[in-house]
Design an enzyme around this catalytic site. Structure first.
Site: not given
Ligand SMILES: Cc1cc2nc3c(=O)[nH]c(=O)nc-3n(C[C@H](O)[C@H](O)[C@H](O)COP(=O)(O)OP(=O)(O)OC[C@H]3O[C@@H](n4cnc5c(N)ncnc54)[C@H](O)[C@@H]3O)c2cc1C
Length: 394
Positions: A137-140, A172, A255, A379
């Protein structure tokens, strides 16, 4: 003349399914998965960890039961939602392992079934059903996690193909995947949600590289992936150009349901672990407090499993889960974390043991923290529930 009633047909299906599973699911595949290799993910480079795993997988593929409800044309079993429920119940009764774990099944498949062209469905769905292609999955991106719509990986149309440049993070198993479903920006001038497209491409394409991201445990389930002038045929665009956000959101509900479902996954019952480490007194667990905690967890887990069943049935009947998927994700991941914490407290210092290749209690407990982040953080799920279900002001 007597007619067969729907319930009779379903009971007959249950009877036949039970007999088939008893005959075809090898005993080893009725044990809970302990190591990573106990789960089969498929893909071009996949290897079976045992003959039993291979047999079980191949037999299920043959019946289309890796994806029981997908149409048979796409490699599925063509089961109705009632039949699929019966199959799940009968597999749970015998404790059968899932024959194939796959982001293709839990994420991309539902999105393609709804938004893919017929050619895309025929090309990709049977390969997912047969475990031939492993998807990631290429999202983040480094600058786009929660605020996913800010993504900047770009795709420019050049004749019959796109040229993709940029990077994705936290992908992942990006190094084990054969293909990726990827969100790309195709319009930088439009509002951020309106300039995103949904592309599929082969990870073997020239210009794709992956770098592992190592965790403190040394284990690396993630990669950062880089795209340098990757040529992607226009035919690999799902839906319309700049309409990818709708597909992305739809896929996310699947998902989230899948991650929430981890709250119902079959693991070793806590009372068994507790019996071993705490012992019995008068035929009951010696520690009354622990007994209460386990009973409370078991009841919540059962109630949640029933809720999942109900929501799945609703979704199959055409009622989209929407914000419900946020509720399921949030509660399921909390439940999973509670289970892992209870298991750790039952095991005491033994819970800290690390064994090579084995998914230990400590590793499982640490992994549950990831559940509350992947697929959108807790959150964010709470924000969605507050707005869409409780109708609270933003
Ligand atoms: C085990 C695991 C597997 C993953 N696999 C994939 C994958 O296969 N493909 C992929 O694309 N991504 C993947 N991810 C990434 C995942 O989707 C992101 O980590 C997630 O969306 C959060 O983004 P971030 O890490 O940039 O945190 P940030 O967006 O920087 O957030 C940091 C903190 O701020 C809080 N926050 C941010 N905005 C708000 C708001 N508006 N209100 C309240 N709180 C807020 C968040 O809740 C978090 O606690 C994976 C992550 C994990 C942990």
């Amino acid at each position: 003349m007597t007619q067969t009633q729907p319930n009779d047909r379903l009971e007959q299906f249950r009877h036949d399914t039970r007999a088939w599973l008893e005959q075809n699911c090898p005993p080893q595949m009725r044990e809970p998965a302990v190591t990573e290799s106990d789960l089969y993910w498929g893909g071009r480079r996949a290897q079976f960890s045992s003959e039993a795993q291979q047999q079980w997988f191949e037999r299920m593929v043959q019946r289309g039961w890796t994806v029981p409800q997908w149409p048979t044309t796409y490699g599925g079993g063509g089961l109705s939602s009632d039949e699929a429920r019966v199959l799940r119940e009968e597999m749970a009764r015998l404790k059968c392992r899932s024959p194939l774990v796959s982001f293709g099944i839990s994420m991309l498949g539902p999105a393609l079934l709804r938004y893919g062209s017929e050619a895309q469905k025929l090309e990709h769905l049977p390969k997912i059903a047969r475990g031939e292609i492993r998807w990631s999955q290429g999202y983040s991106e480094p600058g786009a996690g929660t605020d996913l719509a800010s993504l900047r990986t770009r795709a420019e149309l050049a004749g019959d193909h796109f040229i993709v440049n940029g990077s994705k993070i936290w992908t992942s198993y990006g190094d084990k995947a054969d293909w990726i479903f990827c969100l790309v920006r195709t319009d930088f001038a439009a509002k951020k949600h309106d300039g995103i497209s949904f592309l599929l491409f082969d990870m073997q394409s020239p210009g794709v590289t992956t770098t592992p991201i190592r965790l403190i445990s040394g284990y690396s389930p993630f990669t950062q992936t880089f795209y340098d002038n990757v040529k992607v045929p226009r035919a690999n665009l799902v839906g319309e150009v700049n309409q990818g956000w709708t597909i992305a959101k739809y896929l996310l509900t699947h998902e989230r349901n899948m991650i929430g479902g981890m709250g119902t996954q079959r693991t070793r019952p806590l009372h068994e672990l507790a019996r071993e480490s705490v012992g019995l007194a008068d035929g009951r667990l010696a520690d009354a407090g622990l007994r209460t905690d386990i009973a409370r967890y078991d009841m919540d887990a059962l109630a949640f499993a029933l809720t999942m069943e109900r929501v799945q049935a609703q979704a199959k009947a055409g009622n989209e889960t929407g914000a419900l998927s946020s509720m399921l994700k949030y509660y399921g991941t909390e439940l999973n974390r509670r289970r892992a914490e209870l298991a750790m407290s039952i095991a005491g210092t033994d819970g800290l043991k690390f064994a090579d290749g084995e998914t230990t209690l400590a590793a499982t407990w640490l992994r549950t923290r990831g559940n509350s982040i992947e697929g959108g953080t807790s959150e964010i799920q709470l924000n969605i529930i507050a707005r869409q279900v409780l109708k609270l002001p933003s």
